[in-house]
Each structure stands twice: as structure tokens, then as C-alpha cells.
Design a protein around this motif. Structure first.
Motif, short mmCIF file in Angstrom:
data_model
loop_
_atom_site.label_atom_id
_atom_site.label_comp_id
_atom_site.label_asym_id
_atom_site.label_seq_id
_atom_site.Cartn_x
_atom_site.Cartn_y
_atom_site.Cartn_z
N GLU A 1 0.85 -1.19 0.00
CA GLU A 1 0.00 0.00 0.00
C GLU A 1 0.89 1.24 0.00
N GLN A 2 0.61 2.18 -0.91
CA GLN A 2 1.49 3.34 -1.07
C GLN A 2 0.66 4.63 -1.05
N VAL A 3 1.16 5.61 -0.30
CA VAL A 3 0.56 6.94 -0.28
C VAL A 3 1.36 7.82 -1.23
N ILE A 4 0.67 8.43 -2.18
CA ILE A 4 1.33 9.22 -3.22
C ILE A 4 1.01 10.70 -3.01
N GLU A 5 2.05 11.54 -3.04
CA GLU A 5 1.90 12.99 -2.98
C GLU A 5 2.80 13.62 -4.03
N ASP A 6 2.23 14.42 -4.92
CA ASP A 6 2.98 15.08 -5.99
C ASP A 6 3.77 14.08 -6.83
N GLY A 7 3.16 12.92 -7.06
CA GLY A 7 3.79 11.91 -7.90
C GLY A 7 4.88 11.11 -7.22
N GLU A 8 5.12 11.31 -5.94
CA GLU A 8 6.15 10.60 -5.20
C GLU A 8 5.53 9.76 -4.09
N THR B 1 -6.69 -5.82 1.87
CA THR B 1 -7.40 -4.92 2.78
C THR B 1 -6.54 -3.70 3.08
N PRO B 2 -6.83 -2.55 2.49
CA PRO B 2 -6.03 -1.35 2.76
C PRO B 2 -6.17 -0.91 4.22
N THR B 3 -5.11 -0.30 4.73
CA THR B 3 -5.11 0.20 6.11
C THR B 3 -5.22 1.72 6.15
N ALA B 4 -5.51 2.35 5.02
CA ALA B 4 -5.58 3.80 4.95
C ALA B 4 -6.77 4.33 5.75
N ASP B 5 -6.67 5.59 6.15
CA ASP B 5 -7.76 6.23 6.88
C ASP B 5 -8.91 6.55 5.94
N SER B 6 -10.08 6.78 6.52
CA SER B 6 -11.25 7.12 5.72
C SER B 6 -11.02 8.41 4.95
N GLY B 7 -11.48 8.42 3.71
CA GLY B 7 -11.32 9.59 2.85
C GLY B 7 -9.97 9.67 2.18
#
Length: 328
Positions: free
Chosen positions: A253-260, A287-293
Motif C-alpha cells: 500500500e502506497q501513499v502518493i503525494e505530488d507523484g512521489e 485490505t487497505p489500512t488507509a484512513d477514511s477519505g
């Protein structure tokens, strides 16, 4: 009496049938049979396809265009040259055979997709064999219409003795250069057919999911899900490496900000071993562990052997991904 004359005439035609064109026709049929019956990747299949692709169609076409043997310039006059059929020698015939074959084969490949047979090994081999046999028979008719003394015949001893009487060194040198060029070109193409190992093997990674109709599709994976829900996916690995290979799959699972990628979280990891030429599949519930929204990218990273300590899309052998948005 007329019946006996007709019979003798028919046997005379059979006796005069050009040996080289008979061999070309038979070899074309045999090459078609071998190229379509032997298993794919067989060396014998490649050897059978080689003459059918690079020599036989061109030789048959040359026989139609040049049914006569070459003539010594000292034995002809300007008037006879204009009236008689143009002839070429053995070396020129062989060189043109390879060149015209390389011209015929692409034309067949361009035409077949527009027919009901389509483009493939079987229709291509059949088309080349039919073209070769038909052209060879036209070449037979063209050759037999000439006086016997002017027809091209396959006679190695006569050719060698004729070459020895050539007075021009330029003609001899050009013939040798043409033979070497044809030989090198044919050898290079044969090596390309028999030894395509430089391209190496490959592994194919794909993701599938089941749609509303129960079919496995590659699109519409992920999307919007509720917190705590999982995304069912099927991971497919196709081993075409040429040998048994061990694989490791990392679901990240990856969080992307400004393409990074600013945050990574390994969700699952599995290992498998596949024989060459086989495909393995596995069902996963991601099953992602990300927060809602929050929207995250779920990457599936494939490695030959063990995975590194920090798996990324850059160091993976193959990778694919889908996006998931977690809703309240």
C-alpha cells in the motif's frame, strides 16, 4: 497409330520435366508438412521453414522469368539477343532466388490478414507452398517451350567446365562476390531463426477481478470501498524464462503525494515456484489500512527469487497496481 504417337509424346514430356523444378515442388510440400506438424520451437520445424521462406518461392519465380540458360556473348548477335529469351547463369539464379523470396514473403504476410484464413503459421506456410508449386509449374511450361539447346538445365559438371573457360576475370570475381553475399545473408538469417537466445526469456504479471457477470477482467479493480473492506484480486504469473523460476510477490500500500511515494506499507507477501512455460494464479483479499477519505495506490511487486528489504516499483522485476479510495 495416332494413339501411339500421343503416348510417346506424353512420356517424352515426362522425361523432359526439369529436375530442379520437380525438386522445388516436392521440397515445398514437404516443408509445409513439417512446418505445420512439428511442435513449435522444434529445430526441425525451423529448418523446414528456412527454405520455404528464403529460397523456394524466389527460385520458382526466377524460373518463370528466366527459363533460358545464359549465353556466351561471342556466340550471339544483336539481332538474336533481341529475339531470344533472356537467360541467366546458376550464380545469378541463386542470388535472385534469395532476393525475390525476401520480396514475396512480406507480400504474402500483408495479404493474408485480409483473407478468411487470417495470418498464422498454417496459412502462411500453405500460401508459400502453393505459390511455389504453381510458379514452378509455370516455369516448367515456359522452359519446355524453348528449344532444348537453349533451356536452363541443372548440370554442375557443365557449369564448372564453363566457368573454367571464362576469359573475363571481372565476371569470375563478380560471381564469387555474389555467391559469398548470398551465403552470408542466408547464414545470418538461419542463425537468427535457430538462435534467438539473445532476446532472453520473460515473466508476465497480471491482475484480474471478477465482474458482475462472473467473468475475469483486468479493469475495474479497486475503486471506492468502505473502511475495513477488502478488494478481491487474482494474481497471475506466466513463466517464460526458459527454466524453473522461484518468485516472490509483495503487495504494498502506497501513499502518493505530488507523484512521489511518501509512505509504504507491505500488506501481503507470498512465494511460489513455476516450471518454464507454466502459469500460476493466486487469489488475494487485499485490505487497505488507509484512513477514511484517503486514496492509496496498491502495488503488486514481483521478484525473481527473494524480495529485497525495501521493495519498490523501481527494483521489482515486474509490477502493476490499482487505486483504492477508502470511504466513511
Amino acid at each position: 497409330m495416332s494413339h501411339e504417337t500421343s503416348t510417346l509424346t506424353r512420356f517424352g514430356v515426362v522425361r523432359q520435366y526439369p529436375v530442379d523444378l520437380a525438386v522445388v515442388s516436392v521440397v515445398a510440400v514437404l516443408a509445409y508438412a513439417l512446418a505445420t506438424s512439428l511442435p513449435e520451437g522444434s529445430v526441425l520445424r525451423l529448418l523446414a521453414a528456412f527454405p520455404l521462406l528464403l529460397f523456394l518461392p524466389g527460385y520458382a519465380l526466377v524460373s518463370v522469368l528466366f527459363p533460358a540458360a545464359s549465353r556466351n556473348a561471342r556466340e550471339t548477335t544483336g539481332r538474336s539477343i533481341e529475339r531470344e529469351v533472356r537467360g541467366i547463369d546458376v550464380v545469378e539464379r541463386l542470388g535472385l532466388s534469395g532476393a525475390l523470396s525476401l520480396a514475396v514473403v512480406p507480400l504474402v504476410g500483408l495479404a493474408l490478414p485480409f483473407t478468411s484464413w487470417g495470418f498464422g503459421t498454417l496459412p502462411t506456410a500453405a500460401a508459400l507452398a502453393i505459390i511455389t508449386v504453381v510458379l514452378a509449374q509455370v516455369g516448367v511450361v515456359r522452359r519446355l517451350r524453348l528449344p532444348a539447346a537453349k533451356r536452363f538445365t541443372v548440370s554442375p559438371l557443365a557449369y564448372i567446365s564453363g566457368a573454367g573457360r571464362e576469359s573475363g576475370t571481372v565476371a569470375t570475381a563478380s560471381s564469387l562476390v555474389l555467391v559469398l553475399a548470398v551465403g552470408l545473408a542466408a547464414s545470418a538469417l538461419l542463425v537468427g531463426f535457430l538462435a534467438p537466445v539473445s532476446t532472453g526469456g520473460f515473466t508476465e504479471l497480471a491482475l484480474y477481478t471478477e465482474n458482475e457477470d462472473g467473468d475475469m477482467v483486468t479493469d475495474n479493480i479497486g475503486g471506492e470501498i468502505e473502511a475495513g473492506d477488502s478488494v478481491p484480486v487474482t494474481v497471475s504469473i506466466d513463466n517464460q524464462e526458459g527454466e524453473e523460476t522461484e518468485y516472490t510477490v509483495v503487495v504494498q500500500e502506497q501513499v502518493i503525494e505530488d507523484g512521489e511515494v511518501v509512505e509504504r506499507n507491505d500488506l501481503e507477501q507470498l512465494e511460489t515456484s513455476l516450471d518454464d512455460g507454466t502459469r500460476g494464479t493466486g487469489d488475494l483479499d487485499v485490505t487497505p489500512t488507509a484512513d477514511s477519505g484517503e486514496e492509496v495506490r496498491v502495488s503488486v511487486l514481483l521478484y525473481d527469487g527473494e524480495a529485497p528489504e525495501e521493495p519498490t516499483n523501481d527494483n521489482a522485476t515486474e509490477d502493476t497496481y490499482f487505486w483504492v479510495t477508502v470511504e466513511d
